[in-house]
Scaffold this motif. Structure first.
Motif, mmCIF file in Angstrom:
data_model
loop_
_atom_site.group_PDB
_atom_site.id
_atom_site.type_symbol
_atom_site.label_atom_id
_atom_site.label_comp_id
_atom_site.label_asym_id
_atom_site.label_seq_id
_atom_site.Cartn_x
_atom_site.Cartn_y
_atom_site.Cartn_z
ATOM 1 N N ARG A 3 -13.799 5.925 11.314
ATOM 2 C CA ARG A 3 -13.680 4.807 10.381
ATOM 3 C C ARG A 3 -13.711 5.368 8.955
ATOM 4 O O ARG A 3 -14.649 6.100 8.585
ATOM 5 C CB ARG A 3 -14.806 3.804 10.598
ATOM 6 N N ILE A 4 -12.706 5.012 8.178
ATOM 7 C CA ILE A 4 -12.535 5.559 6.840
ATOM 8 C C ILE A 4 -12.513 4.410 5.839
ATOM 9 O O ILE A 4 -11.832 3.403 6.057
ATOM 10 C CB ILE A 4 -11.208 6.350 6.712
ATOM 11 N N LEU A 5 -13.249 4.542 4.741
ATOM 12 C CA LEU A 5 -13.181 3.576 3.650
ATOM 13 C C LEU A 5 -12.673 4.290 2.403
ATOM 14 O O LEU A 5 -13.196 5.346 2.022
ATOM 15 C CB LEU A 5 -14.548 2.950 3.382
ATOM 16 N N ILE A 6 -11.653 3.715 1.764
ATOM 17 C CA ILE A 6 -11.084 4.252 0.530
ATOM 18 C C ILE A 6 -11.263 3.207 -0.557
ATOM 19 O O ILE A 6 -10.830 2.051 -0.394
ATOM 20 C CB ILE A 6 -9.589 4.585 0.696
ATOM 21 N N ALA A 7 -11.909 3.575 -1.671
ATOM 22 C CA ALA A 7 -12.145 2.661 -2.781
ATOM 23 C C ALA A 7 -11.353 3.129 -3.996
ATOM 24 O O ALA A 7 -11.484 4.279 -4.416
ATOM 25 C CB ALA A 7 -13.630 2.589 -3.121
ATOM 26 N N VAL A 8 -10.548 2.238 -4.567
ATOM 27 C CA VAL A 8 -9.687 2.582 -5.694
ATOM 28 C C VAL A 8 -9.617 1.403 -6.652
ATOM 29 O O VAL A 8 -9.634 0.245 -6.222
ATOM 30 C CB VAL A 8 -8.264 2.968 -5.209
ATOM 31 N N THR A 9 -9.570 1.700 -7.947
ATOM 32 C CA THR A 9 -9.267 0.673 -8.950
ATOM 33 C C THR A 9 -8.264 1.258 -9.931
ATOM 34 O O THR A 9 -8.565 2.236 -10.618
ATOM 35 C CB THR A 9 -10.532 0.213 -9.700
ATOM 36 N N HIS A 10 -7.082 0.676 -9.964
ATOM 37 C CA HIS A 10 -6.063 1.083 -10.938
ATOM 38 C C HIS A 10 -6.158 0.136 -12.119
ATOM 39 O O HIS A 10 -6.320 -1.076 -11.949
ATOM 40 C CB HIS A 10 -4.666 1.042 -10.317
ATOM 41 N N LEU A 11 -6.055 0.680 -13.326
ATOM 42 C CA LEU A 11 -6.249 -0.135 -14.519
ATOM 43 C C LEU A 11 -4.982 -0.291 -15.355
ATOM 44 O O LEU A 11 -4.798 -1.311 -16.005
ATOM 45 C CB LEU A 11 -7.354 0.474 -15.397
ATOM 46 N N LEU A 12 -4.122 0.722 -15.358
ATOM 47 C CA LEU A 12 -2.922 0.663 -16.195
ATOM 48 C C LEU A 12 -1.690 0.520 -15.327
ATOM 49 O O LEU A 12 -1.194 -0.569 -15.081
ATOM 50 C CB LEU A 12 -2.850 1.906 -17.085
ATOM 51 N N GLY A 13 -1.189 1.628 -14.783
ATOM 52 C CA GLY A 13 -0.093 1.547 -13.827
ATOM 53 C C GLY A 13 -0.637 1.392 -12.419
ATOM 54 O O GLY A 13 -1.833 1.194 -12.199
ATOM 55 N N ALA A 14 0.253 1.500 -11.448
ATOM 56 C CA ALA A 14 -0.161 1.341 -10.044
ATOM 57 C C ALA A 14 -0.208 2.666 -9.309
ATOM 58 O O ALA A 14 -0.343 2.694 -8.086
ATOM 59 C CB ALA A 14 0.794 0.388 -9.334
ATOM 60 N N GLY A 15 -0.104 3.788 -10.022
ATOM 61 C CA GLY A 15 -0.044 5.084 -9.357
ATOM 62 C C GLY A 15 -1.257 5.396 -8.510
ATOM 63 O O GLY A 15 -1.142 5.936 -7.404
ATOM 64 N N HIS A 16 -2.444 5.075 -9.013
ATOM 65 C CA HIS A 16 -3.665 5.348 -8.251
ATOM 66 C C HIS A 16 -3.672 4.549 -6.953
ATOM 67 O O HIS A 16 -4.033 5.071 -5.890
ATOM 68 C CB HIS A 16 -4.897 5.024 -9.089
ATOM 69 N N LEU A 17 -3.297 3.287 -7.033
ATOM 70 C CA LEU A 17 -3.259 2.459 -5.828
ATOM 71 C C LEU A 17 -2.179 2.949 -4.872
ATOM 72 O O LEU A 17 -2.382 2.978 -3.650
ATOM 73 C CB LEU A 17 -3.002 1.002 -6.211
ATOM 74 N N THR A 18 -1.032 3.340 -5.389
ATOM 75 C CA THR A 18 0.056 3.841 -4.543
ATOM 76 C C THR A 18 -0.397 5.062 -3.746
ATOM 77 O O THR A 18 -0.133 5.169 -2.541
ATOM 78 C CB THR A 18 1.276 4.198 -5.407
ATOM 79 N N ARG A 19 -1.078 5.969 -4.416
ATOM 80 C CA ARG A 19 -1.545 7.174 -3.728
ATOM 81 C C ARG A 19 -2.632 6.834 -2.704
ATOM 82 O O ARG A 19 -2.642 7.363 -1.587
ATOM 83 C CB ARG A 19 -2.052 8.187 -4.747
ATOM 84 N N ALA A 20 -3.558 5.948 -3.078
ATOM 85 C CA ALA A 20 -4.611 5.558 -2.134
ATOM 86 C C ALA A 20 -4.014 4.865 -0.917
ATOM 87 O O ALA A 20 -4.453 5.083 0.223
ATOM 88 C CB ALA A 20 -5.627 4.653 -2.830
ATOM 89 N N ALA A 21 -3.006 4.014 -1.134
ATOM 90 C CA ALA A 21 -2.360 3.337 -0.008
ATOM 91 C C ALA A 21 -1.633 4.341 0.882
ATOM 92 O O ALA A 21 -1.615 4.186 2.118
ATOM 93 C CB ALA A 21 -1.389 2.281 -0.526
#
Length: 650
Positions: A3-21
């Motif tokens: 079981r894996i949990l990944i926590a991310v918050t992107h603030l400007l662009g969506a790059g952080h979320l794209t990589r986490a997804a």
């Protein structure tokens, strides 16, 4: 399956979320159950059935004001919203029961959201079994200008098992952008670039045609897109396609379309972006992580205009690195204009510029490699993270222990923890530390607050001694006085409550566990007359904090001396140097045994780590003998007991 949990918050662009997804999809594709928690603005994501998505109350920023959080309506974020985010994040942790927790960018960034990430780290550290804790970072990090911020990030890393660096060390090692010291270097695992999208199709036969302009998903790309339309007017012989991210407001998008010359098309970002690059003569873009992956996959000649507003350095370093490899041309953002961009495109269109030979070998399989690294970490026995105690300060305590042993023999050391009432994650962490270090534990339980879960959790645990922590841990001190339960009232009332505390502790906890008739007064304060009356009330021991008081016939008095919690300055870890100096002074004054006092319900990660390091150091010292409460408080007992026979319930 894990079981894996990944926590991310992107603030400007969506790059952080794209990589986490992309990481979430890679883990799900390998058969793992994934929870992806996002705290940025909602964005369209294609997630498989094996990924559970949790959206926190979203926050965002405008421009480069990373410390000014806004809600979706553009209003400043309220404390209530931050509290709701933290609660939802912790709920996701409890619900998913992860075996690995991955925090995207934190602790290297997202300082404005440190409180909620720290809460997640604390929860992970308190869980039993403790999940692996990993940071997930891109190839380039924004280095803070203040040294203390770097030090704070490194301090937080003491709780982590690994750092997944989503880049290629041969292309761009992390120490190009972040100071990698001897403490964090062993934590780094390079995964290669995370790129799960299919490679661009082979270009159609014949020459590449046209210029494709992109500016990321946010409004930060607008200056580049506006300059590109101006450059298109200067070079009407080429066709230009300007792609605008979904995060750009509709009014700004309409203004771009209205200003486009006949040879330029303005449209929203497209899912076939790589196919467009595969047939394009030149790409004009910023140098974000995902854009660079698109360029590397497509092989399209590139002009990079890295985002540098607000002293950002990430994209410039990445762009310069690619330019040094012959993979791009760089136009600094400060020099951006229609004319300069037209010149850069013309240079990229030159025949020699378009011939780069084969791409150098750059690792682009970061998703599968990340999964393999985490699976390897999960397969190993968990490492116990212990900070190094300051050598000079530990030497001071060690020397005091040696001198004391030379005069009086081995120095007994015992461990007491206060305020137990129920089975909590913090109690699990306390018991895990007891097992890891091998130290017996005296647990002071609050009789009136003791829940059945406490006795159930402790049943079967080895080397646990229960002490009586007052009655209800209720403060009866008058205004202006220090808190106390067993003081400031008539002697008859105090004696009655002390006796009730012992009886209630035996009734609620003594059936399976046994309770030592040892009183630990709440806040370590007790009226002298009550202390003298304790043997008559059935107690044979008293334990507070600091030097012992006057001897009382029939009562063993053994105190604690070392409390690592900084109660007056935020309840974090007190200064380790002062703690070790205090312990050395206590040993030097002849106080024995030496007592460590912890409070499992309030301790943070640094305090837990300090206690673990101290207990391990003490246990390894030849002048220290491990002492257990049931032996220390036994009538006519030796001052040192490692295994002492358990005292049966009275």
């Amino acid at each position: 399956m894990s079981r894996i949990l990944i926590a991310v918050t992107h603030l400007l662009g969506a790059g952080h979320l794209t990589r986490a997804a992309a990481l979430a999809r890679a883990f799900a594709g390998a058969g793992h159950a994934v929870t992806l928690v996002s705290g940025g603005m909602p964005a369209a994501l294609a997630l498989p059935a094996g990924v559970r998505f949790v959206q926190l109350p979203p926050v965002r920023i405008t421009g480069t004001a990373f410390t000014a959080l806004l809600d979706p309506e553009g209003e400043p974020v309220t404390p209530a919203r931050l509290a709701a985010r933290r609660a939802a994040l912790l709920d996701a942790f409890v619900d998913s029961r992860p075996e690995a927790v991955i925090t995207e960018l934190h602790p290297f960034g997202r300082r404005v959201l440190a409180a909620e990430f720290d809460a997640l780290v604390e929860a992970a550290g308190a869980a039993v079994p403790r999940p692996r804790l990993l940071a997930s970072v891109r190839d380039v990090l924004a280095r803070p200008g203040k040294p203390e911020r770097i030090a704070a990030a490194h301090a937080r890393l003491s709780a982590y098992d690994a750092v997944l660096v989503h880049g290629d060390a041969d292309l761009l090692p992390l120490d190009r952008s972040w100071p990698v010291d001897a403490a964090i270097a062993p934590l780094l695992h390079y995964t290669g670039y995370v790129d799960e999208a299919p490679g661009a199709p082979a270009p159609a036969p014949g020459p590449r045609r046209g210029v494709v302009v992109s500016g990321g998903s946010s409004a930060a790309g607008l200056p580049l897109q506006e300059a590109a339309l101006g450059a298109a007017r200067l070079r009407p012989e080429e066709s230009w396609r300007v792609l605008v991210g979904r995060g750009v407001p509709e009014a700004a998008f309409a203004a771009l379309r209205a200003s486009a010359p006949p040879n330029a098309a303005v449209e929203r970002a497209r899912p076939d972006f790589r196919a467009l690059l595969a047939g394009a003569a030149v790409s004009v873009s910023q140098a974000g992580y995902n854009t660079v992956l698109d360029l590397l996959r497509s092989g399209c000649p590139a002009v990079l205009v890295p985002f540098e507003a607000g002293r950002e350095t990430e994209q410039r370093l990445r762009a310069d690195t690619l330019a040094a490899r012959g993979l791009a041309r760089v136009l600094p953002e400060a020099e951006l204009s229609a004319g300069r961009l037209a010149e850069a495109v013309a240079a990229a269109l030159a025949p020699a510029a378009g011939s780069r030979g084969g791409l150098p070998p750059i690792a682009l399989d970061g998703g599968p490699r990340s999964v393999a690294i985490v699976e390897g970490l999960l397969a190993r026995a968990p490492a116990v993270s212990r900070p190094a105690l300051p050598a000079a300060d530990w030497a001071l305590l060690a020397a005091a222990l040696d001198r004391r042993a030379q005069r009086h023999g081995a120095v007994a050391v015992w461990w007491r923890d206060d305020d137990a009432t129920a089975h909590t994650p913090a109690l699990d962490r306390l018991l895990a530390l007891r097992r890891e270090t091998g130290w017996p534990l005296a647990l002071a339980a609050i009789p009136a607050g003791a829940e059945p879960s406490l006795a159930a959790r402790l049943a079967g645990e080895a080397e646990i001694d229960l002490l009586v922590h007052g009655l209800a841990h209720a403060n009866h001190a008058p205004p202006g006085e220090k808190k106390a339960e067993l003081a400031h009232r008539p002697a008859a009332a105090l004696e009655r409550e002390a006796a009730q505390g012992l009886a209630l502790a035996r009734a609620r906890l003594g059936g399976l566990l046994g309770v030592l008739p040892v009183l630990v007064p709440p806040w370590n304060r007790i009226a002298p007359d009550l202390a003298a009356a304790l043997p008559r009330l059935g107690f044979r021991g008293l334990s507070t904090f600091g030097p012992r008081g006057s001897a009382i016939p029939g009562l063993v008095q053994l105190n604690t001396h070392l409390d690592p919690v900084a109660w007056r300055t935020g309840r974090g870890l007190a200064e380790p140097r002062a703690l070790l100096a205090r312990a050395a002074d206590t040993v030097g004054r002849g106080e024995a045994p030496l007592g460590l006092l912890t409070h499992h319900l309030v301790q943070d990660a640094r305090t837990w780590a300090f206690c673990a390091a101290l207990l391990e150091r003490l246990r390894a010292h030849p002048a220290v003998r491990v002492a257990r409460a049931d032996g220390l408080f036994a009538p006519e007992a030796s001052p040192v007991s490692q295994t002492g026979a358990r005292v049966p319930p009275a």
